[in-house]
Design a protein around this motif. Structure first.
Motif, short mmCIF file in Angstrom:
data_model
loop_
_atom_site.label_atom_id
_atom_site.label_comp_id
_atom_site.label_asym_id
_atom_site.label_seq_id
_atom_site.Cartn_x
_atom_site.Cartn_y
_atom_site.Cartn_z
N TYR A 261 0.81 -1.22 0.00
CA TYR A 261 0.00 0.00 0.00
C TYR A 261 0.85 1.27 0.00
N GLU A 262 1.88 1.32 0.86
CA GLU A 262 2.69 2.53 0.96
C GLU A 262 3.44 2.84 -0.34
N ILE A 263 3.97 1.79 -0.95
CA ILE A 263 4.69 1.98 -2.22
C ILE A 263 3.70 2.40 -3.32
N ALA A 264 2.53 1.78 -3.32
CA ALA A 264 1.51 2.15 -4.31
C ALA A 264 1.18 3.64 -4.19
N LYS A 265 1.02 4.09 -2.95
CA LYS A 265 0.70 5.51 -2.71
C LYS A 265 1.82 6.42 -3.22
N LYS A 266 3.05 5.94 -3.06
CA LYS A 266 4.21 6.75 -3.48
C LYS A 266 4.29 6.84 -5.02
N GLN A 267 3.97 5.72 -5.69
CA GLN A 267 4.20 5.66 -7.13
C GLN A 267 2.99 6.07 -7.97
N MET A 268 1.80 5.89 -7.39
CA MET A 268 0.58 6.03 -8.21
C MET A 268 -0.34 7.12 -7.65
N LYS A 269 -1.05 7.73 -8.58
CA LYS A 269 -2.00 8.78 -8.21
C LYS A 269 -3.27 8.19 -7.61
N ALA A 270 -3.65 7.00 -8.08
CA ALA A 270 -4.81 6.26 -7.55
C ALA A 270 -4.58 4.78 -7.86
N GLY A 271 -5.51 3.92 -7.42
CA GLY A 271 -5.23 2.49 -7.42
C GLY A 271 -5.44 1.73 -8.72
N GLY A 272 -6.01 2.37 -9.75
CA GLY A 272 -6.21 1.68 -11.01
C GLY A 272 -7.59 1.08 -11.15
N THR A 273 -7.79 0.36 -12.24
CA THR A 273 -9.12 -0.11 -12.61
C THR A 273 -9.40 -1.56 -12.18
N VAL A 274 -8.35 -2.29 -11.78
CA VAL A 274 -8.51 -3.73 -11.57
C VAL A 274 -8.52 -4.10 -10.08
N VAL A 275 -9.51 -4.90 -9.72
CA VAL A 275 -9.62 -5.45 -8.38
C VAL A 275 -9.56 -6.97 -8.51
N ALA A 276 -8.74 -7.61 -7.69
CA ALA A 276 -8.67 -9.06 -7.70
C ALA A 276 -9.24 -9.59 -6.38
N PHE A 277 -9.97 -10.69 -6.46
CA PHE A 277 -10.45 -11.30 -5.21
C PHE A 277 -10.63 -12.79 -5.39
N GLU A 278 -10.74 -13.49 -4.26
CA GLU A 278 -10.95 -14.94 -4.31
C GLU A 278 -12.28 -15.29 -3.68
N ILE A 279 -13.06 -16.06 -4.44
CA ILE A 279 -14.35 -16.54 -3.94
C ILE A 279 -14.10 -17.77 -3.09
N SER A 280 -14.76 -17.87 -1.95
CA SER A 280 -14.58 -19.09 -1.15
C SER A 280 -15.37 -20.20 -1.83
N GLY A 281 -14.79 -21.41 -1.84
CA GLY A 281 -15.47 -22.53 -2.49
C GLY A 281 -14.79 -22.99 -3.77
N GLY A 282 -13.66 -22.36 -4.13
CA GLY A 282 -12.82 -22.83 -5.24
C GLY A 282 -13.48 -22.81 -6.60
N LEU A 283 -13.07 -23.77 -7.43
CA LEU A 283 -13.45 -23.78 -8.84
C LEU A 283 -14.96 -23.81 -9.06
N GLU A 284 -15.67 -24.65 -8.28
CA GLU A 284 -17.11 -24.79 -8.48
C GLU A 284 -17.85 -23.48 -8.14
N ALA A 285 -17.46 -22.86 -7.03
CA ALA A 285 -18.07 -21.57 -6.65
C ALA A 285 -17.74 -20.52 -7.71
N GLY A 286 -16.55 -20.60 -8.27
CA GLY A 286 -16.14 -19.66 -9.33
C GLY A 286 -17.03 -19.82 -10.55
N ARG A 287 -17.23 -21.08 -10.96
CA ARG A 287 -18.08 -21.36 -12.13
C ARG A 287 -19.50 -20.80 -11.92
N GLN A 288 -20.05 -21.04 -10.72
CA GLN A 288 -21.39 -20.53 -10.42
C GLN A 288 -21.45 -19.01 -10.47
N PHE A 289 -20.39 -18.38 -9.96
CA PHE A 289 -20.32 -16.92 -9.96
C PHE A 289 -20.37 -16.38 -11.40
N PHE A 290 -19.53 -16.96 -12.27
CA PHE A 290 -19.48 -16.44 -13.65
C PHE A 290 -20.80 -16.69 -14.39
#
Ligand SMILES: *Cc1c(COP(=O)(O)O)cnc(C)c1O
Length: 388
Positions: A292-321
């Protein structure tokens, strides 16, 4: 006087024609005519700077290059038909057989594949460093090492690398530091300020930002760009004038678009952080981000991409999509339309499971490119797809 970013993005313009058009016209032409025999001779001998053939240069591509150079604080640049054409041509122009590259392990899937599957054909080898251990680069450097290569934020895990650290190592060993700045866009981060020699972009992403054209660009020091230009004018990866016109126009709205992208992305990241079905969330401007601190130093804001992990692995992922209604299931990012991607089965499917694990791409990982729809609708769609 040097003008501000937004002004350069709008007011950097090719000369007007005799029609005095307000918006830059399209120069959709393969070649340009010579006045006479002397003009033809002098032009081909590079005694004057002028457009000869659109594989070498064109007013629309020139305008695009000039804008990006001003945005990135670069001396020169060359525009390519895609981001990967920029990546490949940059390496092909600067490296010889026997040379060696040290790259971050977490790079764009096709770039990884270029290092692993194609550059070795010309006896160009590479080694990867772990993004949380930049100091280990020094152990990987060989007498034949020429380039240090990295992305920040990375795709798809939005990890942050300390650009000043990378620069220290590059300078100490007299290596060329190349940064793929695609995830930040020139509006959020200018790696040359931190010492990068060359900056690469896929213009396909935030620069066009409306999912219309493929484009790429490399900008940086004039002597390195000259080598890239010499290689590219012969081998022909140039951006088309039409695509250059589209993307140059897009840059006029880059600042306002990226501001809203970042605002929406931070709101979504904060929402996901509290969601019971989400194991973890990564976004550079969340306090929980390890860099976070380095990001604040280098970037004006955080960008367009958010990454996250759904609990429940591959099957939960498939259902989500399958449950997503509004957002697009697509492989692009930085678009006005929000996009959800499953890196393990798409962009990084060519990697082995071990290679994916090494870059923290789990089966349940989702990458969201947060667009410019109203944030309430974006959150609503993701929330219902998570199944609450
Ligand atoms: C998309 C992308 C590229 C490749 O760009 P194309 O325009 O698709 O060829 C390179 N680097 C990063 C980080 C990207 O996201």
């Amino acid at each position: 006087m040097k003008k501000k970013f937004e002004t350069e993005a709008i007011r950097t313009q090719t000369e007007r024609s005799q029609f005095l058009e307000h918006s830059t016209p399209m120069y959709v032409t393969s070649s340009f005519v010579f006045e006479d025999a002397e003009d033809m001779r002098a032009s081909f001998n590079e005694e004057k700077e002028r457009n000869i053939y659109s594989r070498y240069s064109n007013p629309n591509t020139n305008e695009f290059i000039e804008k990006v150079c001003k945005m990135e604080g670069a001396e020169a640049g060359f525009a390519f038909a895609s981001g990967m054409a920029a990546v490949f041509s940059t390496f092909a122009a600067l490296l010889n057989a026997g040379d060696h590259v040290v790259s971050a392990r977490n790079v764009f899937g096709s770039t990884h594949s270029l290092f692993t599957n194609f550059l070795p054909k010309w006896n160009i080898t590479s080694d990867y460093f772990e993004i949380n251990d930049v100091a280990s680069i020094e152990e990987l450097i060989q007498p034949s090492t020429k380039i240090i290569y990295a992305e920040s934020p990375t795709n798809p895990g939005v990890d942050i690398l300390d650009l000043e650290e990378l620069n220290k190592i590059a300078k100490k060993h007299q290596l060329i530091l190349i940064i793929d700045n695609c995830f930040a866009s020139p509006y959020l981060q200018q790696p040359i300020q931190f010492g990068a020699d060359l900056v690469i972009h896929s213009g396909t992403k935030l620069m066009d930002g409306q999912g219309r054209v493929l484009a790429g660009i490399t900008v940086g020091s004039a002597d390195l760009i000259d080598k890239i230009y010499r290689f590219s004018r012969i081998t022909g990866p140039a951006l088309s004038p039409f695509n250059a016109w589209v993307i140059s126009k897009s840059l006029e709205t880059l600042a306002v678009r990226v501001d809203r992208h970042c605002e929406n992305a931070l709101l979504l990241a904060e929402f996901l952080e509290k969601h019971p079905k989400v194991n973890w969330v990564k976004y550079p401007f969340l306090k929980s981000h390890p860099m976070y601190e380095i990001a604040k130093k280098q970037m004006k804001a955080g960008g367009t991409v958010v990454a996250f992990e759904i609990s429940g692995g591959l099957e939960a992922g498939r259902q989500f999509f399958d449950a997503i209604k509004l957002l697009s299931l697509s492989a692009n990012l930085g678009d006005t339309r929000s996009i959800v991607t499953h890196p393990a089965s798409t962009t990084h499917s060519k990697l082995t499971v071990q290679e994916r694990e090494a870059v923290n791409i789990t089966d349940g990982m989702v990458r969201v490119s947060v667009g410019l729809e109203h944030i309430d609708d974006i959150i609503q769609d993701i929330n219902q797809a998570l199944g609450v």
